[in-house]
Enzyme design. Structure first.
Site, PDB file in Angstrom:
ATOM      1  N   LYS A 218     -29.263  31.747  12.138  1.00 21.53           N
ATOM      2  CA  LYS A 218     -28.749  31.608  13.506  1.00 21.53           C
ATOM      3  C   LYS A 218     -28.406  30.143  13.792  1.00 21.53           C
ATOM      4  CE  LYS A 218     -30.196  32.353  18.279  1.00 21.53           C
ATOM      5  NZ  LYS A 218     -31.185  32.941  19.174  1.00 21.53           N
ATOM      6  N   GLU A 224     -35.597  26.002   4.826  1.00 18.96           N
ATOM      7  CA  GLU A 224     -35.743  26.915   3.683  1.00 18.96           C
ATOM      8  C   GLU A 224     -34.392  27.530   3.312  1.00 18.96           C
ATOM      9  OE1 GLU A 224     -37.623  26.862   6.389  1.00 18.96           O
ATOM     10  OE2 GLU A 224     -39.673  27.546   6.001  1.00 18.96           O
ATOM     11  N   GLY A 279     -34.018  35.746  16.922  1.00 24.73           N
ATOM     12  CA  GLY A 279     -34.031  36.008  15.474  1.00 24.73           C
ATOM     13  C   GLY A 279     -34.670  37.338  15.128  1.00 24.73           C
ATOM     14  N   ARG A 280     -35.846  37.599  15.683  1.00 23.83           N
ATOM     15  CA  ARG A 280     -36.575  38.828  15.321  1.00 23.83           C
ATOM     16  C   ARG A 280     -35.982  40.068  15.980  1.00 23.83           C
ATOM     17  NH1 ARG A 280     -39.390  35.192  18.129  1.00 23.83           N
ATOM     18  NH2 ARG A 280     -40.293  35.677  20.155  1.00 23.83           N
ATOM     19  N   GLU A 365     -45.061  37.358  16.763  1.00 26.52           N
ATOM     20  CA  GLU A 365     -44.310  36.181  17.200  1.00 26.52           C
ATOM     21  C   GLU A 365     -43.905  36.350  18.670  1.00 26.52           C
ATOM     22  OE1 GLU A 365     -41.910  33.406  14.427  1.00 26.52           O
ATOM     23  OE2 GLU A 365     -40.431  34.732  15.296  1.00 26.52           O
ATOM     24  N   HIS A 396     -56.284  54.499  -0.464  1.00 23.89           N
ATOM     25  CA  HIS A 396     -57.104  54.141  -1.633  1.00 23.89           C
ATOM     26  C   HIS A 396     -57.457  52.671  -1.602  1.00 23.89           C
ATOM     27  CE1 HIS A 396     -56.413  58.087  -3.530  1.00 23.89           C
ATOM     28  NE2 HIS A 396     -55.338  58.025  -2.759  1.00 23.89           N
ATOM     29  N   LYS A 516     -43.879  22.950  11.138  1.00 24.81           N
ATOM     30  CA  LYS A 516     -42.588  22.528  10.580  1.00 24.81           C
ATOM     31  C   LYS A 516     -42.464  21.011  10.660  1.00 24.81           C
ATOM     32  CE  LYS A 516     -39.418  26.041  12.263  1.00 24.81           C
ATOM     33  NZ  LYS A 516     -38.205  26.185  13.035  1.00 24.81           N
TER      34      LYS A 516
HETATM   35  C1  G6Q Z   1     -37.403  34.712  15.152  1.00 21.23           C
HETATM   36  C2  G6Q Z   1     -37.598  33.304  14.911  1.00 21.23           C
HETATM   37  C3  G6Q Z   1     -37.528  32.875  13.460  1.00 21.23           C
HETATM   38  C4  G6Q Z   1     -36.120  32.656  12.942  1.00 21.23           C
HETATM   39  C5  G6Q Z   1     -36.193  31.919  11.599  1.00 21.23           C
HETATM   40  C6  G6Q Z   1     -34.839  31.702  10.988  1.00 21.23           C
HETATM   41  O1  G6Q Z   1     -37.383  35.237  16.222  1.00 21.23           O
HETATM   42  O2  G6Q Z   1     -36.775  32.579  15.727  1.00 21.23           O
HETATM   43  O3  G6Q Z   1     -38.183  33.765  12.593  1.00 21.23           O
HETATM   44  O4  G6Q Z   1     -35.453  33.871  12.813  1.00 21.23           O
HETATM   45  O5  G6Q Z   1     -36.847  30.703  11.774  1.00 21.23           O
HETATM   46  O6  G6Q Z   1     -34.041  30.965  11.836  1.00 21.23           O
HETATM   47  P1  G6Q Z   1     -32.510  30.818  11.563  1.00 21.23           P
HETATM   48  O7  G6Q Z   1     -31.894  32.165  11.637  1.00 21.23           O
HETATM   49  O8  G6Q Z   1     -31.999  29.901  12.626  1.00 21.23           O
HETATM   50  O9  G6Q Z   1     -32.378  30.236  10.188  1.00 21.23           O
END
Ligand code: G6Q
Length: 564
Positions: A218, A224, A279-280, A365, A396, A516
């Site tokens: 996003k 990463e 994001g989520r 989250e 199990h 972070k």
């Molecule tokens: C979700 C968070 C988080 C995000 C990641 C990736 O709700 O905001 O999990 O999706 O940190 O972020 P980017 O999509 O910006 O790389």
């Protein structure tokens, strides 16, 4: 009171617990808190059919919760008192309900039919959503049909999604869930971890000439994802011998067009979304592109229709029959009144193997918060710890604790009446196990039953199951794109409803920031030639020093062109 909350320095907010609706629930709990499910079922022979609700392809049996009809009335009164309907309408309208980030929260717009309008800042966002969906569909069909060719003219056979958190967990969960519907001559893999192993193992048997990377971020600033995307780019260019190959092998999904073009992906190869998609909450946006390529645009749209069916149900159904509201109210009861600190999600469907991991982010989250929207410490426990594994595997492993441990672990069982695959007898076996587990948890096995089996007195305490352990059972006819969409929307809205009752912001995630920032500071200190004395706490200093002594200092920063 939890350790986390006892450290809060400001006085705790008592707004929620001071509400008469909350106090009525507390009093009710004192009255019925010890009632056993055996008694509740004995008192009402219809319970197994009346404590149920149905919507968007999903049937919810919540009869095996430690509640009466009155409990539900009181919980509903609490939700009303907390202004659930108004807050829900504000979300659907596009108000900036994510107050700490001043953003609208409009994932529901991602699945709103093109005929409807939601206007944010003067723009009809539904039209924008459908424009992106149309571009995604064309691209997905081109890749699926072999019309999108790699740099050397070869057909794309491998898709690698690079993203993390919300840009990974939803797509990978949905891909696994809908794998049955996927085009089998395409191999789809997901790379998230900055541990290079993730990327290296994903690319090990791939030919760059046949590989398409989808960089999902996003912000397009996530360390990463960008690190993995750069390494993948190097690998691709090294194999194909030309920088311009990137244009045929990389696309991006992002809100940050500058970042994407700076990386070297042209704006025409970017699929956009908007800051009002968290994001989520983004698996049904362009972030789901890998999934759309795998299952095809038609199935992807069927998934969106499933989401939308549950959205409409959440908006319109009376609370007493409203699945997301019921799930949320029961979760509040189990957490805040029965004291359950954890919840297990147990899909009896191998295709849903990543669903618990996906829900962990969605719930923890979103609702793992310690202050109210106004910034006051909460006076109650917020999100429980969510975990789970598919059944029957978990049986199990950890079910022992759920049945006979000292903690109360409410469970959500998820199953399907029809299997997508042959060997149907095995599906009966799977389903018998699902039903048996919720039955055993609820009703247990008494000392009398144990002794009637001739078990010795010495062993009897080990063989008794106290029961009275709550669970929900969610059943659908079969796992389809639509039932998956409806299931995800069900949990999204349940999370929202719980957040409304706790009066927290379910849509920010400031808690991920500190680690972070500290990692950024630590990174340059990991190399032994750093002359500056370490100035952290003694534990962190010692760990860095040990790492410096043992790390391998060699220039292996590039992925070899051929990974074997
Ligand atoms: C979700 C968070 C988080 C995000 C990641 C990736 O709700 O905001 O999990 O999706 O940190 O972020 P980017 O999509 O910006 O790389």
């Amino acid at each position: 009171m939890s350790a986390a909350k006892s450290q809060a320095c400001a006085p705790e907010s008592d707004a929620l617990t001071a509400r008469p609706a909350w106090q009525a629930l507390a009093a009710h709990h004192a009255e019925i808190g010890d009632a056993h499910l055996r008694e509740l079922f004995a008192a009402d022979p219809e319970r197994g059919t009346t404590f149920t609700a149905e919507a968007a392809g999903w049937f919810l049996d919540y009869s095996k919760n430690r509640v009466t009809a009155h409990t539900l009335e009181l919980l509903t009164a609490l939700a009303n008192d907390c202004g659930l309907a108004g807050r829900r309408d504000a979300m659907f309208r596009g108000d900036a309900i994510n107050t700490t980030e001043q953003r609208a929260v409009l994932h529901v717009a991602l699945r709103t039919p093109a005929s409807q309008k939601i206007v944010v800042d003067g723009q009809n966002v539904v039209a924008e959503v459908h424009a992106v969906l149309a571009r995604m569909s064309v691209f997905a069909e081109d890749v699926r049909g072999g019309r999108w060719l790699g740099y050397s003219g070869k057909r794309i056979r491998n898709i690698v999604n690079i993203g993390i958190g919300g840009s990974d967990l939803g797509p990978v969960m949905a891909f696994e869930a809908l794998r049955y519907y996927s085009q089998r001559d395409l191999t789809v893999r997901f790379v998230s971890n900055v541990d290079a192993t993730d990327l290296i193992e994903a690319l090990r048997d791939f030919d760059a000439a046949e590989t398409l990377f989808i960089v999902c971020s996003k912000t397009f600033t996530t360390q990463e994802t960008l690190t993995n995307a750069h390494a993948a780019r190097d690998w691709c260019v090294a194999q194909l011998g030309d920088e311009t190959a990137v244009a045929r092998h990389f696309v991006a999904v992002s809100t940050n067009v500058e970042g994407v073009t700076e990386f070297g992906i042209a704006a025409e190869q970017m699929f956009g979304f908007w800051d009002w998609v968290g994001g989520r909450y983004s698996m049904d946006s362009a972030i789901g592109l890998a999934n759309m390529i795998a299952i095809g645009p038609e199935n992807f749209r069927a998934m969106l229709a499933g989401f939308h069916a549950m959205d409409q149900h959440f908006q319109n159904a009376p609370m007493a029959h409203n699945l997301p509201v019921l799930l949320a109210l029961l979760a509040i009861w189990n957490n805040n009144f029965l004291g359950a600190t954890t919840v297990a999600v147990l899909p009896y469907a191998q295709y849903l193997k990543r669903f618990p991991a996906y829900l962990q982010q969605l719930t923890m989250e979103s609702n793992g918060k310690h202050v109210t929207r106004a910034g006051n410490p909460v006076a109650i426990e917020t999100a429980p710890i969510l975990w789970g594994e598919p059944g029957t595997n978990g049986q199990h492993s950890f079910y022992q604790l759920i049945h006979q441990g000292t903690r109360l672990v409410p469970c959500d069982f998820i199953g399907f009446c029809q299997s997508l695959n042959p060997l149907r007898g095995q599906h009966d076996l799977l389903t018998a196990n699902l039903f048996a587990q919720s039955q055993a948890l609820a009703f247990g096995k008494t000392a009398d039953e144990v002794s009637a089996e001739g078990i010795s007195e010495a062993l009897a305490p080990h063989r008794v199951f106290e029961g009275n352990r709550p669970s929900n059972t969610l059943l659908a006819e079969r796992l389809t794109p639509a039932t998956l969409g409806a299931l995800v929307a069900l949990y999204e809205h349940s999370v929202f409803t719980q957040g409304v009752i706790w009066d927290i912001d379910s849509f920010d995630q400031w808690g991920v920031e500190l680690g972070k920032a500290l990692a950024q500071r630590l990174l340059p200190e990991l190399t032994p030639d750093d002359a500056v004395a370490l100035a952290h706490d003694s534990s962190t200093n010692a760990l860095i020093e040990r790492y410096r002594r043992q790390r391998i200092d060699e220039d292996a920063d590039r992925l070899p062109a051929a990974v074997d």
